[in-house]
Design a protein around this motif. Structure first.
Motif, PDB file in Angstrom:
ATOM      1  N   SER A 243      27.078 101.651  86.201  1.00  0.00           N
ATOM      2  CA  SER A 243      26.048 102.677  86.071  1.00  0.00           C
ATOM      3  C   SER A 243      24.816 102.228  86.844  1.00  0.00           C
ATOM      4  O   SER A 243      24.717 101.092  87.294  1.00  0.00           O
ATOM      5  CB  SER A 243      25.707 102.919  84.599  1.00  0.00           C
ATOM      6  N   GLY A 244      23.868 103.115  86.978  1.00  0.00           N
ATOM      7  CA  GLY A 244      22.648 102.798  87.702  1.00  0.00           C
ATOM      8  C   GLY A 244      21.938 104.066  88.097  1.00  0.00           C
ATOM      9  O   GLY A 244      22.542 105.125  88.227  1.00  0.00           O
ATOM     10  N   VAL A 245      20.641 103.948  88.293  1.00  0.00           N
ATOM     11  CA  VAL A 245      19.854 105.131  88.635  1.00  0.00           C
ATOM     12  C   VAL A 245      20.323 105.680  89.981  1.00  0.00           C
ATOM     13  O   VAL A 245      20.954 104.975  90.776  1.00  0.00           O
ATOM     14  CB  VAL A 245      18.349 104.786  88.698  1.00  0.00           C
ATOM     15  N   THR A 246      20.027 106.943  90.235  1.00  0.00           N
ATOM     16  CA  THR A 246      20.394 107.546  91.517  1.00  0.00           C
ATOM     17  C   THR A 246      19.690 106.783  92.644  1.00  0.00           C
ATOM     18  O   THR A 246      18.513 106.439  92.538  1.00  0.00           O
ATOM     19  CB  THR A 246      19.966 109.018  91.557  1.00  0.00           C
ATOM     20  N   GLY A 247      20.441 106.502  93.705  1.00  0.00           N
ATOM     21  CA  GLY A 247      19.862 105.785  94.835  1.00  0.00           C
ATOM     22  C   GLY A 247      19.857 104.280  94.683  1.00  0.00           C
ATOM     23  O   GLY A 247      19.230 103.577  95.482  1.00  0.00           O
ATOM     24  N   SER A 248      20.565 103.753  93.673  1.00  0.00           N
ATOM     25  CA  SER A 248      20.551 102.303  93.433  1.00  0.00           C
ATOM     26  C   SER A 248      21.620 101.560  94.229  1.00  0.00           C
ATOM     27  O   SER A 248      21.734 100.340  94.116  1.00  0.00           O
ATOM     28  CB  SER A 248      20.729 102.011  91.937  1.00  0.00           C
ATOM     29  N   GLY A 249      22.425 102.275  95.014  1.00  0.00           N
ATOM     30  CA  GLY A 249      23.410 101.610  95.850  1.00  0.00           C
ATOM     31  C   GLY A 249      24.741 101.373  95.184  1.00  0.00           C
ATOM     32  O   GLY A 249      25.466 100.437  95.544  1.00  0.00           O
ATOM     33  N   LYS A 250      25.104 102.228  94.237  1.00  0.00           N
ATOM     34  CA  LYS A 250      26.382 102.033  93.521  1.00  0.00           C
ATOM     35  C   LYS A 250      27.574 102.099  94.479  1.00  0.00           C
ATOM     36  O   LYS A 250      28.543 101.342  94.325  1.00  0.00           O
ATOM     37  CB  LYS A 250      26.524 103.081  92.413  1.00  0.00           C
ATOM     38  N   THR A 251      27.507 102.999  95.474  1.00  0.00           N
ATOM     39  CA  THR A 251      28.633 103.121  96.411  1.00  0.00           C
ATOM     40  C   THR A 251      28.848 101.817  97.169  1.00  0.00           C
ATOM     41  O   THR A 251      29.981 101.322  97.286  1.00  0.00           O
ATOM     42  CB  THR A 251      28.387 104.272  97.398  1.00  0.00           C
ATOM     43  N   GLU A 252      27.778 101.237  97.702  1.00  0.00           N
ATOM     44  CA  GLU A 252      27.915  99.988  98.451  1.00  0.00           C
ATOM     45  C   GLU A 252      28.438  98.866  97.567  1.00  0.00           C
ATOM     46  O   GLU A 252      29.199  98.004  98.023  1.00  0.00           O
ATOM     47  CB  GLU A 252      26.565  99.586  99.057  1.00  0.00           C
ATOM     48  N   THR A 385      30.500 105.006  75.061  1.00  0.00           N
ATOM     49  CA  THR A 385      30.989 104.486  73.790  1.00  0.00           C
ATOM     50  C   THR A 385      32.025 103.392  74.014  1.00  0.00           C
ATOM     51  O   THR A 385      32.018 102.356  73.334  1.00  0.00           O
ATOM     52  CB  THR A 385      31.586 105.627  72.945  1.00  0.00           C
ATOM     53  N   ASN A 386      32.920 103.592  74.978  1.00  0.00           N
ATOM     54  CA  ASN A 386      33.914 102.558  75.285  1.00  0.00           C
ATOM     55  C   ASN A 386      33.254 101.278  75.791  1.00  0.00           C
ATOM     56  O   ASN A 386      33.725 100.171  75.512  1.00  0.00           O
ATOM     57  CB  ASN A 386      34.912 103.081  76.322  1.00  0.00           C
ATOM     58  N   ALA A 387      32.155 101.426  76.547  1.00  0.00           N
ATOM     59  CA  ALA A 387      31.444 100.235  77.027  1.00  0.00           C
ATOM     60  C   ALA A 387      30.711  99.536  75.883  1.00  0.00           C
ATOM     61  O   ALA A 387      30.716  98.305  75.778  1.00  0.00           O
ATOM     62  CB  ALA A 387      30.458 100.628  78.135  1.00  0.00           C
ATOM     63  N   GLU A 388      30.108 100.323  74.998  1.00  0.00           N
ATOM     64  CA  GLU A 388      29.361  99.733  73.881  1.00  0.00           C
ATOM     65  C   GLU A 388      30.264  99.023  72.893  1.00  0.00           C
ATOM     66  O   GLU A 388      29.858  98.039  72.256  1.00  0.00           O
ATOM     67  CB  GLU A 388      28.554 100.832  73.178  1.00  0.00           C
ATOM     68  N   THR A 389      31.498  99.505  72.749  1.00  0.00           N
ATOM     69  CA  THR A 389      32.427  98.869  71.810  1.00  0.00           C
ATOM     70  C   THR A 389      33.220  97.734  72.445  1.00  0.00           C
ATOM     71  O   THR A 389      34.057  97.119  71.787  1.00  0.00           O
ATOM     72  CB  THR A 389      33.412  99.913  71.247  1.00  0.00           C
ATOM     73  N   GLY A 390      32.981  97.461  73.736  1.00  0.00           N
ATOM     74  CA  GLY A 390      33.634  96.339  74.392  1.00  0.00           C
ATOM     75  C   GLY A 390      34.970  96.648  75.034  1.00  0.00           C
ATOM     76  O   GLY A 390      35.594  95.745  75.608  1.00  0.00           O
ATOM     77  N   ARG A 391      35.424  97.887  74.961  1.00  0.00           N
ATOM     78  CA  ARG A 391      36.695  98.228  75.623  1.00  0.00           C
ATOM     79  C   ARG A 391      36.546  98.172  77.138  1.00  0.00           C
ATOM     80  O   ARG A 391      37.487  97.843  77.845  1.00  0.00           O
ATOM     81  CB  ARG A 391      37.162  99.620  75.208  1.00  0.00           C
ATOM     82  N   TYR A 392      35.360  98.507  77.633  1.00  0.00           N
ATOM     83  CA  TYR A 392      35.074  98.441  79.052  1.00  0.00           C
ATOM     84  C   TYR A 392      33.977  97.411  79.292  1.00  0.00           C
ATOM     85  O   TYR A 392      33.048  97.269  78.469  1.00  0.00           O
ATOM     86  CB  TYR A 392      34.572  99.783  79.597  1.00  0.00           C
ATOM     87  N   ALA A 393      34.066  96.702  80.416  1.00  0.00           N
ATOM     88  CA  ALA A 393      32.932  95.889  80.861  1.00  0.00           C
ATOM     89  C   ALA A 393      31.870  96.827  81.419  1.00  0.00           C
ATOM     90  O   ALA A 393      32.160  97.990  81.758  1.00  0.00           O
ATOM     91  CB  ALA A 393      33.390  94.896  81.918  1.00  0.00           C
ATOM     92  N   ALA A 394      30.648  96.357  81.528  1.00  0.00           N
ATOM     93  CA  ALA A 394      29.566  97.224  81.994  1.00  0.00           C
ATOM     94  C   ALA A 394      28.637  96.479  82.935  1.00  0.00           C
ATOM     95  O   ALA A 394      28.273  95.322  82.698  1.00  0.00           O
ATOM     96  CB  ALA A 394      28.769  97.762  80.803  1.00  0.00           C
ATOM     97  N   LEU A 395      28.273  97.148  84.035  1.00  0.00           N
ATOM     98  CA  LEU A 395      27.300  96.657  85.003  1.00  0.00           C
ATOM     99  C   LEU A 395      26.276  97.760  85.224  1.00  0.00           C
ATOM    100  O   LEU A 395      26.639  98.932  85.265  1.00  0.00           O
ATOM    101  CB  LEU A 395      27.973  96.304  86.330  1.00  0.00           C
ATOM    102  N   ASP A 396      25.009  97.383  85.364  1.00  0.00           N
ATOM    103  CA  ASP A 396      23.969  98.401  85.517  1.00  0.00           C
ATOM    104  C   ASP A 396      23.034  98.021  86.653  1.00  0.00           C
ATOM    105  O   ASP A 396      22.685  96.843  86.834  1.00  0.00           O
ATOM    106  CB  ASP A 396      23.165  98.546  84.223  1.00  0.00           C
ATOM    107  N   LEU A 397      22.645  99.024  87.440  1.00  0.00           N
ATOM    108  CA  LEU A 397      21.679  98.851  88.524  1.00  0.00           C
ATOM    109  C   LEU A 397      20.451  99.679  88.175  1.00  0.00           C
ATOM    110  O   LEU A 397      20.429 100.893  88.397  1.00  0.00           O
ATOM    111  CB  LEU A 397      22.283  99.316  89.855  1.00  0.00           C
ATOM    112  N   PRO A 398      19.416  99.066  87.600  1.00  0.00           N
ATOM    113  CA  PRO A 398      18.303  99.842  87.031  1.00  0.00           C
ATOM    114  C   PRO A 398      17.246 100.299  88.028  1.00  0.00           C
ATOM    115  O   PRO A 398      16.376 101.090  87.665  1.00  0.00           O
ATOM    116  CB  PRO A 398      17.700  98.868  86.018  1.00  0.00           C
ATOM    117  N   VAL A 399      17.280  99.800  89.289  1.00  0.00           N
ATOM    118  CA  VAL A 399      16.234 100.195  90.242  1.00  0.00           C
ATOM    119  C   VAL A 399      16.877 100.705  91.524  1.00  0.00           C
ATOM    120  O   VAL A 399      18.007 100.351  91.857  1.00  0.00           O
ATOM    121  CB  VAL A 399      15.286  99.015  90.579  1.00  0.00           C
ATOM    122  N   ARG A 400      16.122 101.521  92.239  1.00  0.00           N
ATOM    123  CA  ARG A 400      16.600 102.049  93.507  1.00  0.00           C
ATOM    124  C   ARG A 400      16.610 100.966  94.578  1.00  0.00           C
ATOM    125  O   ARG A 400      15.825 100.023  94.546  1.00  0.00           O
ATOM    126  CB  ARG A 400      15.734 103.226  93.960  1.00  0.00           C
TER     127      ARG A 400
END
Length: 749
Positions: A243-252, A385-400
């Motif tokens: 996950s990450g804000v729009t423009g944070s470079g998730k595609t790259e 919900t799956n990420a919060e319960t640990g079924r999925y790992a989670a990565l976040d990009l909070p800035v553009r």
């Protein structure tokens, strides 16, 4: 009596003919399961996954040898033989398991799911051959002697036997490589130095260049990219939410995962919700890997689909980007599935086999021991919900990325500053557009409604123009001078008089559509260069790519669009986004209406200010205090989603419970009512099970069929599929009535 046979003794038994080997064949038809067939004498029994031709009801069909044992009690006389084994790579065990899994989960016939995995029947035919040339025995002998050949002929034979490996090639290829004219080749053929030969045509797909470096990543991007690389390198199943804000470079970042997958020698699949999104995405992929990936979507011609399907099955395609149907393609070694914009409802198939591509992508990744990455700036509540319960790992990009900042979001209270009479753009929004264009920047107006007006009404008698096939109003498309139904496609010319009362010139459009906003913009900003981006004006990827090019080249000042502009685009000079009707989508009792609206508007807002210049978003709303508007203004999407979860949890609504819908449809309204009533009478009960309905669907008629809905809600720990199968088995449904099963519905129309 010698040599005689004693009376009453049995004669020696004649040897029995050996029983034919038999196997199961699944056909791409909506049948309950596989059929048994015999293996003809002299044929080695083909293994599971083999594509075979078999007789069925007087015709020949292609099916797949399926897993499991054939029925040993089926009489030999009823067993028909396979007629032909096709020269095609067999369907992998993981894909066969996937077909069975999807069928069981969606309560669909396995053959109907198989049909999606056999979506290019021509790919099962032998590759087409073309006429070419190769060196004859006489030609090779002349080359070996090294005498009696002109320089041109010598070069041709040397090219064929050397650079072209002695294989047959097209005349144009030979002439170009040898630097001669086609006349030289004709003369050599006449002299017996060349001989004709057929060339099996295998379309080559470029191989990504893994040595190319990607763009420079920021520290948070680099860390996330490395985490995804490590997940792929394990060569085992796992799901990661990026996950990450729009423009944070998730595609790259997720392209780093693609690079690792390709380096491992495995195949990568990227799913996009809208094929129009592929225009700029393909540019990024090519910048990263030096070539474009293979494509799979409904706009491809049959020839390209055949070539892609075959090349993929033979392992000649390493990376593919496609729509949801790409999940059923024959990857021999799938190592990564990326679902971009995983929250998008476009990933749900509503017709035929009803499935959600995001959820099925997770299943296919598990069956292939592959990594799965779900990507979104606004993840669905199910995925969160799956990420919060640990079924999925989670990565976040909070800035553009690159120092760009998030846009400011402001609500325009239309109760205080409404648009002028007969208009739909409020004065503050009009002024903001003038200011942005005056600074040499670009602006966007967003309205999630195609056409000119959503409703056409007679001023004299009040008659509303309605679709004859659906419970829906006809939408005016003024440019095409027609009224159209956006559900079934019915279209008719705009009549000069009311069909009800006959009053001429009395039909009036009510409400705004994107064409009407364009008309208003033309009056307000006559000097602005405008571009409408909607599915009507961008019918395919090529049109979308041209629109993106024009915007990036600053040939457009004002973009006016529907949801097609909401995600995936990167326009550096776009600084202002105005949402014409931010409240659209919040009406009605849809369980996910608020969630979907906040996701859509956040994505639209994310188009603004993606470079150096700051962005601004203006939301025209009649209810700016609504939680959706407040979440967008504050930027607290996490708080909004937490509040949504708190509302759904007590009632066991998804994702804290399970839903499934039965949609009954028939051309005869009484038949639809009868079967819906019978299903209601036989509705299951018990602890943790609740059935709602039957009731007319919101679209109570669609494409000429009357529709009734029943909804079953169960606790999360209660499997719903066995309940559905038992329920459906209790009611006899005539052929004229269709009962569609929708497990995990996202639409309630």
């Amino acid at each position: 009596m010698s040599g005689g046979r004693r009376r009453g003794t049995a004669s020696p038994a004649l040897p029995l003919a050996p029983a034919r080997a038999r196997l199961r064949v699944l056909l791409p038809l909506p049948l309950a399961g596989a059929y048994d067939y015999g293996v003809p004498a002299g044929m080695v029994p083909p293994p599971p996954g083999s594509f075979v031709q078999v007789p069925l009801s007087g015709r020949e069909m292609i099916g797949v040898v399926w897993d499991g044992e054939a029925d040993p009690d089926l009489p030999e006389r009823k067993l028909r033989d396979i007629t032909h084994l096709l020269d095609v790579p067999p369907m992998t065990a993981s894909l066969r398991k996937f077909v069975d899994w999807v069928a069981a989960y969606t309560v669909s016939p396995p053959g109907a799911v198989l049909r999606m995995a056999m979506s290019s029947p021509s790919a099962l035919e032998p590759p087409m051959a073309k006429a070419g040339w190769r060196a004859s025995a006489a030609g090779r002998a002349a080359l070996a002697r090294g005498t009696g050949l002109t320089g041109a002929r010598q070069r041709v034979l040397e090219t064929l036997e050397g650079e072209l490996d002695g294989e047959a090639h097209l005349a144009a290829t030979i002439a170009q490589r040898a630097g001669v004219s086609s006349g030289v080749l004709r003369g050599m053929a006449d002299a017996g130095l060349l001989e004709p030969a057929l060339i099996e045509r295998a379309v080559e797909f470029p191989r990504p260049d893994l040595k190319r470096g990607g763009p420079e990543l920021g520290e948070e991007q680099r860390v996330a990219g490395q985490a995804l690389r490590e997940a792929v390198a394990k060569k085992q199943f796992g799901v990661t939410l990026l996950s990450g804000v729009t423009g944070s470079g998730k595609t790259e970042v997720y392209l780093e995962a693609v690079a690792e997958c390709l380096a491992q020698g495995r195949q990568a699949l990227v799913l996009l919700p809208e094929i129009a999104l592929s225009a700029q995405w393909l540019e990024r992929f090519e910048a990263r890997f030096g070539c474009q990936p293979a494509l799979w979507h409904s706009e491809l011609g049959s020839k390209r689909r055949r070539d892609t399907w075959r090349a993929l099955a033979e392992g000649r395609v390493q990376a593919l980007v496609g729509a949801r149907s790409a999940l059923f393609l024959p990857f021999p070694d799938l190592g990564l599935i990326v679902v971009d914009e995983e929250h998008e409802t476009a990933f749900k198939q509503e017709e035929g086999v009803v499935y959600h591509a995001r959820d099925m992508a997770v299943v296919r990744a598990r069956l292939n021991e592959a990594a799965c990455v779900l990507v979104s700036a606004t993840p669905s509540l199910e995925t969160l919900t799956n990420a919060e319960t640990g079924r999925y790992a989670a990565l976040d990009l909070p800035v553009r990325h690159g120092g760009a900042t998030l846009p400011s979001v402001v609500a325009i209270d239309q109760r205080v500053t409404p648009p002028e009479r007969g208009r739909f753009l409020s004065p503050p929004l009009v002024q903001a557009i003038r200011d942005a264009i005056g600074r040499g920047e670009q602006a966007m107006l967003f309205l999630n409604r195609r056409g000119y007006a959503p409703l056409t009404l007679c001023r004299t008698c009040g008659h509303r123009m309605r679709c004859p096939n659906c419970t829906a109003w006809l939408v005016e498309h003024r440019i095409q001078k027609r009224l159209q139904c956006h559900h079934c496609g019915h279209a008719e010319p705009i009549p000069p008089a009311c069909p009800e009362c006959g009053a001429e010139g009395s039909l009036t459009p009510l409400g705004p559509g994107v064409e009407r906003v364009q008309e208003e913009a033309a009056e307000l900003f006559p000097d602005a260069r405008r571009l409408v981006m909607a599915s009507d004006t961008l019918p395919g990827p090529a049109a979308a790519a041209e629109a993106a090019r024009a915007i990036q080249a600053r040939e457009v000042d004002l973009i006016i669009g529907t949801q097609i502009v909401a995600k995936g685009w990167h326009f550096p000079h776009l600084t202002l986004v105005g949402v014409v009707d931010a409240d659209l989508g919040l009406a009605g009792g849809d369980l996910r209406a608020a969630e979907r609206t906040v996701q859509l508007l956040h994505q639209v807002a994310g188009r603004a200010g993606r470079a150096e210049a700051p962005g601004q978003v203006l939301l025209q709303s009649w209810n700016p205090d609504h939680p959706v508007m407040q979440a967008l203004i504050s930027g607290d999407l996490a708080g909004f989603m937490a509040a949504e979860a708190d509302q759904r949890r007590p009632g066991h609504w998804p994702p804290f419970g399970r839903l499934a819908a039965l949609i009954v449809s028939a051309e005869d309204e009484r038949e639809a009512d009868t079967i819906a009533r019978d299903l209601g009478i036989e509705a299951p009960g018990g602890d943790g099970v609740e059935v709602l309905g039957p009731a007319p669907a919101p679209l109570s008629m669609l494409r000429g069929r009357h529709r009734r809905r029943l909804l079953i809600k169960v606790r999360r720990d209660v499997p719903v599929q066995p309940i559905l199968r038992e329920w459906l088995s209790r009611v006899r449904v005539p052929a004229s009535v269709k009962v569609q099963v929708d497990v995990d519905p996202v639409s309630f129309l």
